[in-house]
Write a protein that holds these residues in place. Structure first.
Motif, short mmCIF file in Angstrom:
data_model
loop_
_atom_site.label_atom_id
_atom_site.label_comp_id
_atom_site.label_asym_id
_atom_site.label_seq_id
_atom_site.Cartn_x
_atom_site.Cartn_y
_atom_site.Cartn_z
N LEU A 54 0.85 -1.20 0.00
CA LEU A 54 0.00 0.00 0.00
C LEU A 54 0.88 1.24 0.00
CD1 LEU A 54 -2.65 -0.91 2.74
CD2 LEU A 54 -3.04 -0.81 0.27
N LYS A 55 0.41 2.29 -0.63
CA LYS A 55 1.15 3.56 -0.57
C LYS A 55 1.30 4.01 0.88
CE LYS A 55 0.89 8.48 -1.78
NZ LYS A 55 2.30 8.64 -2.08
N TRP A 56 0.19 4.00 1.61
CA TRP A 56 0.24 4.31 3.04
C TRP A 56 0.14 2.97 3.76
CZ3 TRP A 56 1.95 8.96 3.32
CH2 TRP A 56 1.52 9.94 2.43
N SER A 57 1.30 2.35 3.96
CA SER A 57 1.35 0.96 4.41
C SER A 57 0.84 0.76 5.84
CB SER A 57 2.77 0.42 4.30
OG SER A 57 3.67 1.22 5.06
N ASN A 58 0.94 1.79 6.67
CA ASN A 58 0.50 1.68 8.06
C ASN A 58 -1.01 1.85 8.14
OD1 ASN A 58 -0.01 1.87 10.79
ND2 ASN A 58 1.33 3.62 11.16
N TYR A 59 -1.71 0.77 8.40
CA TYR A 59 -3.16 0.85 8.53
C TYR A 59 -3.58 0.44 9.94
CZ TYR A 59 -3.63 -4.26 8.12
OH TYR A 59 -3.58 -5.62 8.35
N SER A 60 -2.74 0.70 10.93
CA SER A 60 -3.01 0.28 12.31
C SER A 60 -4.31 0.87 12.83
CB SER A 60 -1.85 0.69 13.23
OG SER A 60 -1.59 2.08 13.14
N ASP A 61 -4.70 2.05 12.33
CA ASP A 61 -5.96 2.66 12.78
C ASP A 61 -7.18 1.87 12.30
OD1 ASP A 61 -5.11 3.44 10.25
OD2 ASP A 61 -6.11 5.39 10.32
N TYR A 62 -7.00 1.03 11.27
CA TYR A 62 -8.11 0.22 10.75
C TYR A 62 -7.94 -1.27 11.01
CZ TYR A 62 -10.10 4.19 8.25
OH TYR A 62 -10.69 5.39 7.95
N GLN A 63 -6.80 -1.69 11.51
CA GLN A 63 -6.55 -3.13 11.64
C GLN A 63 -7.61 -3.87 12.47
OE1 GLN A 63 -3.17 -4.39 13.92
NE2 GLN A 63 -2.89 -6.28 12.75
N PRO A 64 -8.06 -3.32 13.62
CA PRO A 64 -9.10 -4.05 14.36
C PRO A 64 -10.37 -4.27 13.54
CG PRO A 64 -8.09 -2.37 15.75
CD PRO A 64 -7.61 -2.13 14.36
N GLN A 65 -10.73 -3.26 12.73
CA GLN A 65 -11.94 -3.40 11.93
C GLN A 65 -11.73 -4.36 10.76
OE1 GLN A 65 -12.20 0.97 11.56
NE2 GLN A 65 -14.32 0.76 12.27
N VAL A 66 -10.52 -4.37 10.22
CA VAL A 66 -10.20 -5.32 9.14
C VAL A 66 -10.31 -6.75 9.67
CG1 VAL A 66 -8.37 -6.17 7.62
CG2 VAL A 66 -8.76 -3.72 7.84
N LYS A 67 -9.77 -6.98 10.86
CA LYS A 67 -9.88 -8.32 11.47
C LYS A 67 -11.34 -8.68 11.73
CE LYS A 67 -5.42 -8.95 13.76
NZ LYS A 67 -4.76 -9.18 15.07
N GLN A 68 -12.11 -7.72 12.21
CA GLN A 68 -13.52 -7.97 12.49
C GLN A 68 -14.26 -8.33 11.20
OE1 GLN A 68 -15.37 -4.77 14.69
NE2 GLN A 68 -17.44 -5.55 14.34
N PHE A 69 -13.92 -7.64 10.12
CA PHE A 69 -14.51 -7.92 8.81
C PHE A 69 -14.26 -9.36 8.41
CE2 PHE A 69 -13.66 -8.18 4.21
CZ PHE A 69 -14.88 -7.81 3.70
N TYR A 70 -13.00 -9.80 8.51
CA TYR A 70 -12.67 -11.16 8.08
C TYR A 70 -13.13 -12.22 9.08
CZ TYR A 70 -10.04 -9.55 4.04
OH TYR A 70 -9.67 -9.00 2.82
N ASP A 71 -13.13 -11.89 10.37
CA ASP A 71 -13.65 -12.83 11.37
C ASP A 71 -15.10 -13.21 11.03
OD1 ASP A 71 -11.41 -13.08 12.92
OD2 ASP A 71 -11.99 -11.52 14.35
N ALA A 72 -15.89 -12.21 10.63
CA ALA A 72 -17.31 -12.44 10.35
C ALA A 72 -17.52 -13.35 9.15
CB ALA A 72 -18.02 -11.11 10.12
N ARG A 73 -16.52 -13.45 8.29
CA ARG A 73 -16.66 -14.27 7.10
C ARG A 73 -15.67 -15.46 7.10
NH1 ARG A 73 -17.55 -11.40 2.94
NH2 ARG A 73 -16.60 -12.81 1.45
#
Length: 598
Positions: free
Chosen positions: A52-71
Motif C-alpha cells: 500500500l502507498k500508506w502501508s501503516n493501517y493500524s488505525d483500521y486493523q481491528p476493523q479489518v480483522k472484524q470484517f474477516y472474522d465475520a466471514r
C-alpha cells in the motif's frame, strides 16, 4: 417400540440446529472461498501492508480483522481468481476520489491496474503456488483496507476535528458506525455499490450542492491548466492580471490585453456572460459591462461589491481554480464531521461568511442574516462547535468579568471619577444581585462588588441573547453597533455571534410558541420594566457554529471566502502529511475567557 428415525431426518436435525444457532448468534453466510483463509489471516495479522502507498493501517486493523472474522477469512473481492464486479466498481471509485473531494492516492488509485494485471496473469496460468496464493490474499486485504478508508472518509471525514480544537465529536460518530458490518452486508455483494456508499454520506442539501460545485470547479481548473489553443501563445485563463496602482473605475483607460485577460477570467466562472471577442488596442477603457461583471464576482468572493477593479479584486481573480477546488474539498470534509441532529441543523453559523442560516423542519431555508464574529487578531476567534439552543433572554444584563473591570473600567474611573460607571450604563451589585450605591473606586479596583451593564438598547448584548450552553460562553445576541453590518469583513466581536436582525431571530425561534406574538416580542425587547427575562424554548434547536470558505449559495453560484482564522491552512497541513490521519479522541482546549466573549 420406538419409531425409527429416517436418515433424511437424522441429517436434517443438526442442519436445523445450526440454522437456529446462526439466527441466535447473528452469524452470516458470505460469498467467497475459504481456501486461502490462512493466507488472509497471516496478511491481516500485521498492522502494515507493504504494497500500500500508506502501508501503516493500524488505525483500521481491528476493523479489518472484524470484517474477516465475520466471514471466516473467506476472500471478499475475487471469485475463482477473478475480481468481482463490486471490487471493480470500488477501484473505479478510488480513481475518481477527487470528484468526492478526496485524494485518490489515499486509496492506492495508481496501483490497482498493476494489481489487476498480476491477478489476471495468475488466473490465466492457473498458478497455485504459495507466492500466488499470498498475492491473492494481499490483493483482498488491500481492497478491504482501501474500501474501509474510502467509506469511512466519506462517512465521517479523514481528520478528527478535535485535533484542530474543533468541538465536534467525530470519534463518537465513527464508533456508532459498524464499518465491517456495512462492508460485509451492504457492499461486498451489493447490486448497487455506488448507491450503498452514497447512503452513508451526509444527507444534507448543501453538502450535495457542494459536491456539484466541486465537479464544476474541477472542470474549470482543467480549462485553466490547458495548453494554449494556438502554439506560441498563452492561455488567457492562466495569465495573471497585472497590479494596479489605484482602483480602476468605469471610463478609465485600461490596456486592451489586460481587458481581454480580465474578460476571459470573469467569463470562466460565469460572472461575465462571455469573454470579449476582440478589444481595440486604441482607446481601450474599463466599461460598465466589465464593472458589472466585477461587481458580481466581488459579491461571491467576500469583497466590497462596488465594481471597482481594486488590487484586492485582482489578487482574488489571480487565485488559481485549483485552490478553489481545494476550498470545496475542505468544505466537504467538514460536512462529513457532523452527525445527527447536526448534519441538518436548524441554525448554521458560517464564520468565514459572516452569515447565519435558519432552516425549517423540512431543511428548507427560512432566512439568512449577517453576523459579526470573533476577531481574528487577539485570540478572539469564535470556536467551531455544535450545541442545542435551549432558551433566550430578553433585555439581558451583561456581567462584566473581573479581568475587564481591572483592565478597562478601573483606568476610566481613575481618569474620570466614580461617576464614570453610571454614565456608561453600569451598576454595582452584591453577589446576590442587590444594587449597591455607596461604593468607592477602591471597592471596584479590589473587586469587592460585581459590576454589570444595565439592560437596554445601549447594552453590549443588545435587547436579546440566544443561549446554547457551552463552556466557551459563546452565544448569539443583538447589538447596538448596527454600523458593523455595513462592513464586508465583520470579525469585530470578542467571540460571540452578533445578529443583524435579532428581532427576526426571536420571532423565528419562538414561532412554535404561539403565545409569543410579534407585539409580545416587541414589548419584551423594549419595555424597561421587563429586564433579564428568560424564555425556555419548547422546541430546542440544533446549532452548528461552522467554518466553510466555499459555499454553494442560494443564488445558484458558488461563493468563496477568506480563510480569516487560518483553519483551512491548518487542515490542509494535516492532510498533506498523509495517512494515517489523526483520528483518536483529543482534548479541546478553550482559549476564550468566559464573560469576555461579547
Amino acid at each position: 417400540m420406538k419409531p425409527l428415525v429416517s436418515p433424511r431426518r437424522t441429517l436434517l436435525v443438526p442442519a436445523l440446529a445450526l440454522c437456529l444457532l446462526c439466527l441466535i448468534s447473528g452469524c452470516r453466510k458470505h460469498r467467497g472461498s475459504t481456501d486461502l483463509a490462512t493466507n488472509v489471516q497471516h496478511v491481516v495479522a500485521s498492522p502494515t501492508l507493504a504494497n500500500l502507498k500508506w502501508s501503516n493501517y493500524s488505525d483500521y486493523q481491528p476493523q479489518v480483522k472484524q470484517f474477516y472474522d465475520a466471514r471466516q477469512y473467506a476472500l471478499a473481492w475475487t471469485d475463482d481468481g477473478v475480481p468481482t464486479s463490486q471490487s471493480n466498481i470500488l477501484i473505479q471509485a478510488f480513481a475518481n476520489a477527487a470528484q468526492k473531494g478526496l485524494r485518490p492516492d489515499d486509496y492506492d488509485a495508481a496501483r490497482w491496474t498493476e494489481r489487476l494485471s498480476h491477478l489476471s496473469a495468475l488466473h490465466s496460468r492457473n498458478d497455485t503456488s504459495t507466492a500466488a496464493q499470498d498475492a491473492v490474499a494481499e490483493f483482498d486485504a488491500a481492497m478491504t483496507i482501501s474500501a474501509m478508508r474510502y467509506i469511512s472518509d466519506l462517512h465521517s471525514g479523514r481528520v478528527n476535528p478535535q485535533h484542530l480544537n474543533f468541538d465536534i465529536d467525530v470519534p463518537a460518530k465513527r464508533a456508532a458506525f459498524d464499518l465491517p458490518a456495512f462492508l460485509n452486508d451492504q457492499v461486498v455483494e451489493a447490486d448497487d455499490v455506488a448507491g450503498a456508499i452514497s447512503s452513508i454520506e451526509p444527507q444534507n442539501p448543501m453538502y450535495t450542492a457542494t459536491l456539484q460545485s466541486l465537479q464544476q470547479y474541477i472542470a474549470l481548473a482543467k480549462q485553466q491548466d490547458a495548453p494554449p489553443a494556438t502554439p506560441g501563445t498563452t492561455n488567457p485563463l492562466a495569465t495573471p492580471l497585472a497590479v494596479v496602482a489605484k482602483p480602476i473605475t468605469v471610463g478609465q483607460p485600461y490596456p486592451a490585453a489586460a481587458l481581454f485577460a480580465l474578460g476571459s477570467r470573469l467569463a470562466l466562472e460565469g460572472d461575465m456572460q462571455s469573454a470579449p471577442a476582440g478589444i481595440s488596442t486604441v482607446g481601450a477603457v474599463y466599461t460598465q459591462d466589465f464593472a458589472d461583471a466585477v461587481k458580481h464576482y466581488q459579491s461571491r468572493h467576500s469583497l466590497t461589491p462596488d465594481g471597482k477593479l481594486t488590487q484586492a479584486t485582482i489578487d482574488s481573480l489571480n487565485v488559481p481554480m485549483d485552490v478553489r477546488v481545494q476550498q470545496l474539498d475542505l468544505s466537504l470534509e467538514r460536512w462529513r464531521w457532523l452527525s445527527d441532529p447536526y448534519v441538518n441543523p436548524r441554525l448554521l453559523v458560517n464564520l468565514a461568511e459572516f452569515v447565519v442560516r435558519a432552516y425549517n423542519p423540512d431543511h428548507s431555508l427560512a432566512f439568512k442574516m449577517k453576523t459579526v464574529n470573533g476577531q481574528a487578531k487577539g485570540d478572539h476567534d469564535t470556536p467551531v462547535f455544535t450545541r442545542t439552543m435551549r432558551f433566550l433572554v430578553f433585555r439581558p444584563y451583561w456581567n462584566v468579568p473581573p479581568s475587564i473591570i481591572k483592565k478597562e473600567l478601573v483606568p476610566h474611573i481613575a481618569a474620570s471619577g466614580i461617576g464614570y460607571l453610571a454614565a456608561k450604563n453600569y451598576e454595582v451589585t452584591k453577589a446576590d444581585g442587590t444594587v449597591v450605591t455607596g461604593y468607592t473606586p477602591s471597592d471596584i479596583e479590589h473587586l469587592r462588588y460585581a459590576v454589570r451593564e444595565k439592560p437596554g438598547p445601549r447594552n453590549s448584548l443588545g435587547l436579546v441573547k440566544f443561549m446554547f450552553p457551552n463552556e466557551y460562553d459563546v452565544y448569539m445576541h443583538s447589538t447596538p453597533e448596527l454600523n458593523l453590518f455595513n462592513l464586508t469583513r465583520r470579525d469585530r466581536s470578542h467571540g460571540c455571534v452578533r445578529l443583524q436582525h435579532a428581532d427576526q431571530m426571536a420571532a423565528w425561534v419562538l414561532s412554535p410558541q404561539p403565545e409569543w406574538t410579534a407585539d409580545k416580542i416587541a414589548d419584551a425587547m423594549n419595555n424597561d420594566q421587563k429586564n433579564n427575562r428568560t424564555v425556555l424554548l419548547k422546541q430546542q434547536l440544533p446549532v452548528v457554529v461552522f467554518y466553510l470558505t466555499a459555499v454553494p449559495d442560494e443564488d445558484g453560484t458558488t461563493h468563496f471566502f477568506d480563510d480569516i482564522y487560518s483553519y483551512d491552512k491548518q487542515l490542509e497541513q494535516i492532510l498533506d502529511k498523509g495517512m494515517p490521519y489523526p483520528s483518536t479522541p483529543a482534548k479541546i482546549n478553550p482559549h476564550l475567557t468566559p464573560g469576555e466573549t461579547v
